[in-house]
Scaffold this motif. Structure first.
Motif, PDB file in Angstrom:
ATOM      1  N   VAL A 202       0.868  -1.182   0.000  1.00  0.00           N
ATOM      2  CA  VAL A 202       0.000   0.000   0.000  1.00  0.00           C
ATOM      3  C   VAL A 202       0.903   1.230   0.000  1.00  0.00           C
ATOM      4  N   THR A 203       0.760   2.075  -1.023  1.00  0.00           N
ATOM      5  CA  THR A 203       1.621   3.239  -1.177  1.00  0.00           C
ATOM      6  C   THR A 203       0.919   4.277  -2.035  1.00  0.00           C
ATOM      7  N   ASP A 204       1.320   5.535  -1.880  1.00  0.00           N
ATOM      8  CA  ASP A 204       0.771   6.610  -2.704  1.00  0.00           C
ATOM      9  C   ASP A 204       1.635   6.874  -3.936  1.00  0.00           C
ATOM     10  N   GLU A 205       2.807   6.220  -4.017  1.00  0.00           N
ATOM     11  CA  GLU A 205       3.736   6.464  -5.111  1.00  0.00           C
ATOM     12  C   GLU A 205       3.579   5.420  -6.216  1.00  0.00           C
ATOM     13  N   ASN A 206       3.367   5.886  -7.457  1.00  0.00           N
ATOM     14  CA  ASN A 206       3.224   4.999  -8.613  1.00  0.00           C
ATOM     15  C   ASN A 206       2.270   3.849  -8.314  1.00  0.00           C
ATOM     16  N   SER A 207       1.119   4.181  -7.747  1.00  0.00           N
ATOM     17  CA  SER A 207       0.160   3.159  -7.327  1.00  0.00           C
ATOM     18  C   SER A 207      -1.139   3.275  -8.116  1.00  0.00           C
ATOM     19  N   ARG A 208      -1.978   2.287  -7.941  1.00  0.00           N
ATOM     20  CA  ARG A 208      -3.301   2.282  -8.552  1.00  0.00           C
ATOM     21  C   ARG A 208      -4.347   2.109  -7.458  1.00  0.00           C
ATOM     22  N   GLN A 209      -5.513   2.692  -7.677  1.00  0.00           N
ATOM     23  CA  GLN A 209      -6.601   2.527  -6.721  1.00  0.00           C
ATOM     24  C   GLN A 209      -6.901   1.043  -6.549  1.00  0.00           C
ATOM     25  N   ALA A 210      -7.154   0.630  -5.315  1.00  0.00           N
ATOM     26  CA  ALA A 210      -7.488  -0.767  -5.037  1.00  0.00           C
ATOM     27  C   ALA A 210      -8.545  -0.813  -3.942  1.00  0.00           C
ATOM     28  N   VAL A 211      -9.628  -1.549  -4.194  1.00  0.00           N
ATOM     29  CA  VAL A 211     -10.734  -1.639  -3.237  1.00  0.00           C
ATOM     30  C   VAL A 211     -11.121  -3.102  -3.050  1.00  0.00           C
ATOM     31  N   THR A 212     -11.121  -3.542  -1.800  1.00  0.00           N
ATOM     32  CA  THR A 212     -11.523  -4.907  -1.454  1.00  0.00           C
ATOM     33  C   THR A 212     -12.608  -4.853  -0.387  1.00  0.00           C
ATOM     34  N   HIS A 213     -13.723  -5.521  -0.633  1.00  0.00           N
ATOM     35  CA  HIS A 213     -14.791  -5.649   0.362  1.00  0.00           C
ATOM     36  C   HIS A 213     -14.686  -7.044   0.993  1.00  0.00           C
ATOM     37  N   PHE A 214     -14.956  -7.158   2.277  1.00  0.00           N
ATOM     38  CA  PHE A 214     -14.916  -8.480   2.895  1.00  0.00           C
ATOM     39  C   PHE A 214     -16.041  -8.637   3.908  1.00  0.00           C
ATOM     40  N   ARG A 215     -16.411  -9.897   4.139  1.00  0.00           N
ATOM     41  CA  ARG A 215     -17.373 -10.230   5.186  1.00  0.00           C
ATOM     42  C   ARG A 215     -16.895 -11.489   5.906  1.00  0.00           C
ATOM     43  N   VAL A 216     -17.208 -11.592   7.181  1.00  0.00           N
ATOM     44  CA  VAL A 216     -16.783 -12.742   7.980  1.00  0.00           C
ATOM     45  C   VAL A 216     -17.743 -13.903   7.758  1.00  0.00           C
ATOM     46  N   ILE A 217     -17.192 -15.068   7.447  1.00  0.00           N
ATOM     47  CA  ILE A 217     -17.977 -16.295   7.330  1.00  0.00           C
ATOM     48  C   ILE A 217     -18.006 -17.030   8.665  1.00  0.00           C
ATOM     49  N   ASP A 218     -16.828 -17.124   9.314  1.00  0.00           N
ATOM     50  CA  ASP A 218     -16.744 -17.804  10.607  1.00  0.00           C
ATOM     51  C   ASP A 218     -15.499 -17.340  11.348  1.00  0.00           C
ATOM     52  N   ARG A 219     -15.562 -17.413  12.673  1.00  0.00           N
ATOM     53  CA  ARG A 219     -14.432 -17.026  13.520  1.00  0.00           C
ATOM     54  C   ARG A 219     -13.963 -18.222  14.327  1.00  0.00           C
ATOM     55  N   TYR A 220     -12.644 -18.286  14.528  1.00  0.00           N
ATOM     56  CA  TYR A 220     -12.052 -19.347  15.333  1.00  0.00           C
ATOM     57  C   TYR A 220     -11.140 -18.705  16.373  1.00  0.00           C
ATOM     58  N   LYS A 221     -10.436 -19.518  17.124  1.00  0.00           N
ATOM     59  CA  LYS A 221      -9.638 -18.982  18.227  1.00  0.00           C
ATOM     60  C   LYS A 221      -8.610 -17.945  17.759  1.00  0.00           C
ATOM     61  N   ASP A 222      -7.857 -18.278  16.734  1.00  0.00           N
ATOM     62  CA  ASP A 222      -6.792 -17.379  16.268  1.00  0.00           C
ATOM     63  C   ASP A 222      -6.915 -17.015  14.790  1.00  0.00           C
ATOM     64  N   PHE A 223      -8.035 -17.412  14.170  1.00  0.00           N
ATOM     65  CA  PHE A 223      -8.166 -17.232  12.729  1.00  0.00           C
ATOM     66  C   PHE A 223      -9.590 -16.802  12.379  1.00  0.00           C
ATOM     67  N   THR A 224      -9.752 -16.288  11.143  1.00  0.00           N
ATOM     68  CA  THR A 224     -11.065 -15.911  10.637  1.00  0.00           C
ATOM     69  C   THR A 224     -11.203 -16.397   9.198  1.00  0.00           C
ATOM     70  N   HIS A 225     -12.349 -16.995   8.919  1.00  0.00           N
ATOM     71  CA  HIS A 225     -12.687 -17.428   7.559  1.00  0.00           C
ATOM     72  C   HIS A 225     -13.529 -16.319   6.944  1.00  0.00           C
ATOM     73  N   ILE A 226     -13.089 -15.745   5.823  1.00  0.00           N
ATOM     74  CA  ILE A 226     -13.771 -14.593   5.237  1.00  0.00           C
ATOM     75  C   ILE A 226     -14.056 -14.798   3.754  1.00  0.00           C
ATOM     76  N   GLU A 227     -14.971 -13.981   3.252  1.00  0.00           N
ATOM     77  CA  GLU A 227     -15.186 -13.869   1.817  1.00  0.00           C
ATOM     78  C   GLU A 227     -14.777 -12.464   1.398  1.00  0.00           C
ATOM     79  N   CYS A 228     -13.957 -12.369   0.356  1.00  0.00           N
ATOM     80  CA  CYS A 228     -13.517 -11.071  -0.162  1.00  0.00           C
ATOM     81  C   CYS A 228     -14.096 -10.859  -1.555  1.00  0.00           C
ATOM     82  N   GLN A 229     -14.584  -9.664  -1.813  1.00  0.00           N
ATOM     83  CA  GLN A 229     -15.074  -9.319  -3.145  1.00  0.00           C
ATOM     84  C   GLN A 229     -14.230  -8.189  -3.709  1.00  0.00           C
ATOM     85  N   LEU A 230     -13.676  -8.426  -4.894  1.00  0.00           N
ATOM     86  CA  LEU A 230     -12.815  -7.432  -5.530  1.00  0.00           C
ATOM     87  C   LEU A 230     -13.633  -6.400  -6.286  1.00  0.00           C
TER      88      LEU A 230
END
Length: 304
Positions: A202-230
């Motif tokens: 992630v940088t402001d130099e020579n970069s392109r716009q980037a957008v990621t949406h996510f939602r949580v599917i399930d949570r565990y003790k130290d991890f999360t299962h997610i769905e990401c939409q580009l």
């Protein structure tokens, strides 16, 4: 037949480098490819040849003559491809984890393109010798759905949908840490990492716009299962964005923590792909279940 395209520079692009402006115009044009076109004289500004570092002025007329692709010389290799859909214009294929999409340095054979060349001879030539038909890519160790164009007409239509952000691309991922909120959006520009040219950040130099949406599917003790939409499709986008907000992907050798689960690559699967068919103009959507190793990892995490 050489394709020609005329672009007019507006006030917002004033003083920007031309190679950057052109590479942002089409996601499939890498900056290095644009620079090569400029060096070879395929780009004229106000009727004159320029250098790759040319700074744009408001009102400049840019004429880009995209050179015809060389005759394909990729070696066809018979493979058991997991084809979800195919007609005269488009193929939708479920790429297995561990397979490179197209030939590159160190990967001349065994790629998806090698398999596609054996599967059908009529792939679009817009991306040249090494990437026939390839409209978008996913990383070697990411599994999931890809759309492939069988002719130039379909290729241009599909690329335009990517530019317009109208393609549906949803991924399943497993990340380190427990995400407390159910949904979220990461809107942060991505560019090359100055310290490591093989990585993105992630940088402001020579970069392109980037957008990621996510939602949580399930949570565990130290991890999360997610769905990401580009919303956009930058190199390593989900991997970079999740690291940026403090939840790197499990198993990611480049962007993950030093202590991660050794699963041979990031836990990421491109499970849903939707687009408007280039010829019928009907919306089509496909869903591929996560591979068995992804499900095994989830079970392992659940039982920790």
């Amino acid at each position: 037949m050489t394709e020609s395209l005329t672009i007019h520079i507006d006030e917002s692009q004033k003083h920007d480098r031309l190679d950057k402006v052109l590479s942002l115009h089409n996601e499939e044009w890498s900056r290095s490819q644009v620079q090569q076109w400029i060096k070879e004289g395929h780009v004229l500004v106000n009727g004159e040849k320029i250098k790759p570092n040319y700074k744009c002025n408001t009102g400049d007329e840019v004429l880009l003559s995209i050179p015809e692709p060389e005759e394909l010389d990729v070696i066809p290799e018979k493979m058991d491809l997991d084809v979800y859909y195919e007609d005269a214009d488009v193929i939708v294929v479920n790429k297995p984890r561990g397979m490179v999409v197209h030939p590159a340095a160190g990967h001349a054979t065994g790629t998806l393109v090698n398999g596609l060349m054996a599967h059908c001879k009529d792939l679009s030539g817009i991306n040249g010798v090494l990437r026939p038909g390839i409209v978008h890519r996913i990383d070697k160790d990411t599994s999931g759905l890809l759309m492939v164009a069988k002719n130039d007409f379909a290729h241009e239509k599909l690329v335009n949908q990517l530019v317009d952000k109208s393609v549906t691309r949803k991924y399943q991922a497993i990340v380190h840490g427990v995400i407390s909120h159910d949904v979220g959006t990461v809107d942060a520009p991505i560019g090359r990492d100055k310290k490591d040219r093989q990585s993105m950040t992630v940088t402001d130099e020579n970069s392109r716009q980037a957008v990621t949406h996510f939602r949580v599917i399930d949570r565990y003790k130290d991890f999360t299962h997610i769905e990401c939409q580009l919303e956009t499709g930058r190199t390593h986008q989900i991997r970079v964005h999740m690291k940026y907000i403090g939840y790197p992907l499990v198993g990611d050798p480049k962007y993950g923590p030093r202590k991660t689960l050794d699963i041979g690559g990031q836990a990421l699967h491109a499970g849903i792909l939707g687009f408007i068919h280039p010829r019928t103009e009907e919306y089509m959507e496909f869903e591929a279940p996560a591979p068995i190793e992804f499900e095994q990892l989830l079970n392992q995490i659940k039982n920790r």
